[in-house]
Enzyme design. Structure first.
Site, PDB file in Angstrom:
ATOM      1  N   LYS A   1       0.078   4.203  -0.409  1.00 55.71           N
ATOM      2  CA  LYS A   1      -0.574   5.492   0.315  1.00 55.71           C
ATOM      3  C   LYS A   1      -0.197   6.605  -0.535  1.00 55.71           C
ATOM      4  O   LYS A   1      -0.024   6.615  -1.776  1.00 55.71           O
ATOM      5  CB  LYS A   1      -0.003   5.535   1.874  1.00 55.71           C
ATOM      6  CG  LYS A   1      -0.272   4.383   2.614  1.00 55.71           C
ATOM      7  CD  LYS A   1       0.100   4.499   4.216  1.00 55.71           C
ATOM      8  CE  LYS A   1      -0.253   3.097   4.923  1.00 55.71           C
ATOM      9  NZ  LYS A   1      -0.032   3.311   6.446  1.00 55.71           N
TER      10      LYS A   1
ATOM     11  N   GLY B   1       2.529   2.447  10.911  1.00 51.64           N
ATOM     12  CA  GLY B   1       3.634   3.583  10.608  1.00 51.64           C
ATOM     13  C   GLY B   1       4.403   3.894  12.117  1.00 51.64           C
ATOM     14  O   GLY B   1       4.859   4.741  12.138  1.00 51.64           O
TER      15      GLY B   1
ATOM     16  N   ASN C   1       1.041  -1.110   0.039  1.00 53.79           N
ATOM     17  CA  ASN C   1      -0.093   0.090   0.125  1.00 53.79           C
ATOM     18  C   ASN C   1       0.976   1.313  -0.006  1.00 53.79           C
ATOM     19  O   ASN C   1       1.528   1.406   1.012  1.00 53.79           O
ATOM     20  CB  ASN C   1      -0.700  -0.058   1.161  1.00 53.79           C
ATOM     21  CG  ASN C   1      -1.653   1.365   1.328  1.00 53.79           C
ATOM     22  OD1 ASN C   1      -1.860   1.995   0.451  1.00 53.79           O
ATOM     23  ND2 ASN C   1      -2.415   1.265   2.460  1.00 53.79           N
TER      24      ASN C   1
ATOM     25  N   GLU D   1      -6.952   4.784   8.055  1.00 47.62           N
ATOM     26  CA  GLU D   1      -6.649   6.000   7.794  1.00 47.62           C
ATOM     27  C   GLU D   1      -7.766   6.838   7.037  1.00 47.62           C
ATOM     28  O   GLU D   1      -8.263   7.954   7.175  1.00 47.62           O
ATOM     29  CB  GLU D   1      -5.395   6.375   6.862  1.00 47.62           C
ATOM     30  CG  GLU D   1      -4.192   6.036   7.558  1.00 47.62           C
ATOM     31  CD  GLU D   1      -2.975   5.628   6.698  1.00 47.62           C
ATOM     32  OE1 GLU D   1      -3.069   5.444   5.563  1.00 47.62           O
ATOM     33  OE2 GLU D   1      -1.989   4.946   7.394  1.00 47.62           O
TER      34      GLU D   1
ATOM     35  N   HIS E   1      -9.458   1.181   5.208  1.00 43.89           N
ATOM     36  CA  HIS E   1      -8.196   1.442   5.677  1.00 43.89           C
ATOM     37  C   HIS E   1      -8.460   2.345   6.754  1.00 43.89           C
ATOM     38  O   HIS E   1      -9.197   3.324   6.779  1.00 43.89           O
ATOM     39  CB  HIS E   1      -7.405   1.944   4.640  1.00 43.89           C
ATOM     40  CG  HIS E   1      -5.819   1.945   5.151  1.00 43.89           C
ATOM     41  ND1 HIS E   1      -5.321   3.186   5.905  1.00 43.89           N
ATOM     42  CD2 HIS E   1      -4.879   1.077   5.063  1.00 43.89           C
ATOM     43  CE1 HIS E   1      -4.208   2.820   6.602  1.00 43.89           C
ATOM     44  NE2 HIS E   1      -3.900   1.376   5.930  1.00 43.89           N
TER      45      HIS E   1
ATOM     46  N   GLU F   1      -5.415  -5.000  10.780  1.00 43.76           N
ATOM     47  CA  GLU F   1      -4.459  -3.735  10.619  1.00 43.76           C
ATOM     48  C   GLU F   1      -4.553  -3.120  12.100  1.00 43.76           C
ATOM     49  O   GLU F   1      -5.440  -2.204  12.195  1.00 43.76           O
ATOM     50  CB  GLU F   1      -4.356  -2.887   9.604  1.00 43.76           C
ATOM     51  CG  GLU F   1      -3.916  -3.237   8.276  1.00 43.76           C
ATOM     52  CD  GLU F   1      -3.407  -2.243   7.467  1.00 43.76           C
ATOM     53  OE1 GLU F   1      -2.402  -2.635   6.690  1.00 43.76           O
ATOM     54  OE2 GLU F   1      -3.906  -1.076   7.256  1.00 43.76           O
TER      55      GLU F   1
ATOM     56  N   SER G   1       3.438  -2.042  10.474  1.00 42.48           N
ATOM     57  CA  SER G   1       4.852  -2.072  10.670  1.00 42.48           C
ATOM     58  C   SER G   1       5.564  -3.445  10.390  1.00 42.48           C
ATOM     59  O   SER G   1       6.503  -4.115  11.188  1.00 42.48           O
ATOM     60  CB  SER G   1       5.295  -1.781  12.166  1.00 42.48           C
ATOM     61  OG  SER G   1       4.865  -0.236  12.310  1.00 42.48           O
TER      62      SER G   1
HETATM   63  P1  13P Z   1       3.221   0.646   7.838  1.00 43.90           P
HETATM   64  O1  13P Z   1       3.554  -0.949   7.123  1.00 43.90           O
HETATM   65  O2  13P Z   1       3.875   1.590   7.217  1.00 43.90           O
HETATM   66  O3  13P Z   1       2.950   0.467   9.334  1.00 43.90           O
HETATM   67  O4  13P Z   1       1.571   0.506   7.058  1.00 43.90           O
HETATM   68  C1  13P Z   1       0.864  -0.487   7.358  1.00 43.90           C
HETATM   69  C2  13P Z   1      -0.434   0.007   6.714  1.00 43.90           C
HETATM   70  O5  13P Z   1      -1.336   0.939   6.917  1.00 43.90           O
HETATM   71  C3  13P Z   1      -0.640  -0.780   5.269  1.00 43.90           C
HETATM   72  O6  13P Z   1      -2.031  -0.525   4.795  1.00 43.90           O
END
Ligand code: 13P
Length: 247
Positions: free
Chosen positions: A12, A171, A10, A96, A94, A165, A209
């Site tokens: 982002k 992150g 992803n 976010e 997601h 997740e 992560s």
């Molecule tokens: P990270 O791997 O940067 O922690 O992000 C995970 C994520 O949100 C994937 O959709």
């Protein structure tokens, strides 16, 4: 039979055209992979990514889609539009988007349904926040999030991919322990199993992560069928190492 691993990058809201060319060239050079591999890029880059991955074993997807078919929804992109370009996967729900765009459980479910109507595989994200985890609410939250999708998809449930997740792990460098992730995955699998006799064929990904050095221990868990990778999907060598972990 063991389910084939699925590793999804992803990106982002990262990257640029030149950087994407480099990233994909690196990834192609490091492949092919035994696991199924997907990259989910920002909308404007999808056509470039599709072209770059033509004839490759790496699939591509989007990071969101509209719950609506078409119409006056400024800024949204429909599942039909994605499908027209050969898109195969789309991430929905997601954390976010749930947090920054106030997406409800039902909206996420409706997006998953819209995706399936156009033969895209929705990767439906669920996960608890730190506050919910500390309040002992992890199970309640993920079950509630998944339940909305199960009810909306009905007999199509086995066609989705689920991604667990935990928000506190995204992150932050704080990965869930393989044992914690496995426990939640087992719970989700049981919930899917109660909804569909085909649930045992479904894949549940872990995200938060995941790095080259912790992927193997996560993917070794019986109900962790791969990963949804953020930061580490932006470097070809790191992402390729994760794609190779556990298979
Ligand atoms: P990270 O791997 O940067 O922690 O992000 C995970 C994520 O949100 C994937 O959709």
């Amino acid at each position: 039979m063991a389910r084939r691993k699925l590793v999804v990058g992803n990106w982002k809201m990262n990257g640029n055209r030149a950087g994407n060319v480099e990233l994909l060239a690196g990834l192609k050079a490091l492949g092919p992979f035994v696991a199924d591999v997907v990259v989910c890029a920002p909308f404007p880059y999808l056509a470039d990514v599709a072209l770059s991955l033509q004839g490759e074993s790496i699939a591509w997807g989007a990071q969101d889609c509209s719950a609506h078919e078409s119409g006056a929804y400024t800024g949204e992109v429909s599942a039909a539009m994605l499908a027209e370009f050969g898109c195969r996967y789309v991430i929905v729900g997601h954390s976010e988007r749930r947090a920054f765009h106030a997406e409800s459980d039902q909206l996420v479910a409706d997006k998953a349904k819209a995706a399936l109507a156009h033969r895209l595989t929705p990767i439906v994200c669920v996960g608890e926040t730190l506050a919910e985890r500390e309040a002992g609410q992890t199970d309640v939250v993920v079950k509630r999030q998944l339940s909305a999708v199960i009810h909306t998809l009905g007999h199509c449930v086995p066609q989705m991919v689920v991604a667990y997740e935990p928000v506190w792990a995204i992150g932050t460098g704080k990965t869930a322990t393989p044992e914690h992730a496995q426990a939640v995955h087992a719970l989700l699998l049981a919930q899917l199993g109660a909804a569909s006799p085909k649930a045992s064929d479904m894949r549940i990904l872990y995200g938060g992560s995941v790095k080259a050095d912790n992927a193997a221990s996560l993917f070794a868990q019986p109900d962790i069928d791969g990963g949804l990778i953020g930061g580490a999907s932006l470097k070809a060598a790191d992402f390729a190492a994760i794609c190779r972990a556990g298979v």
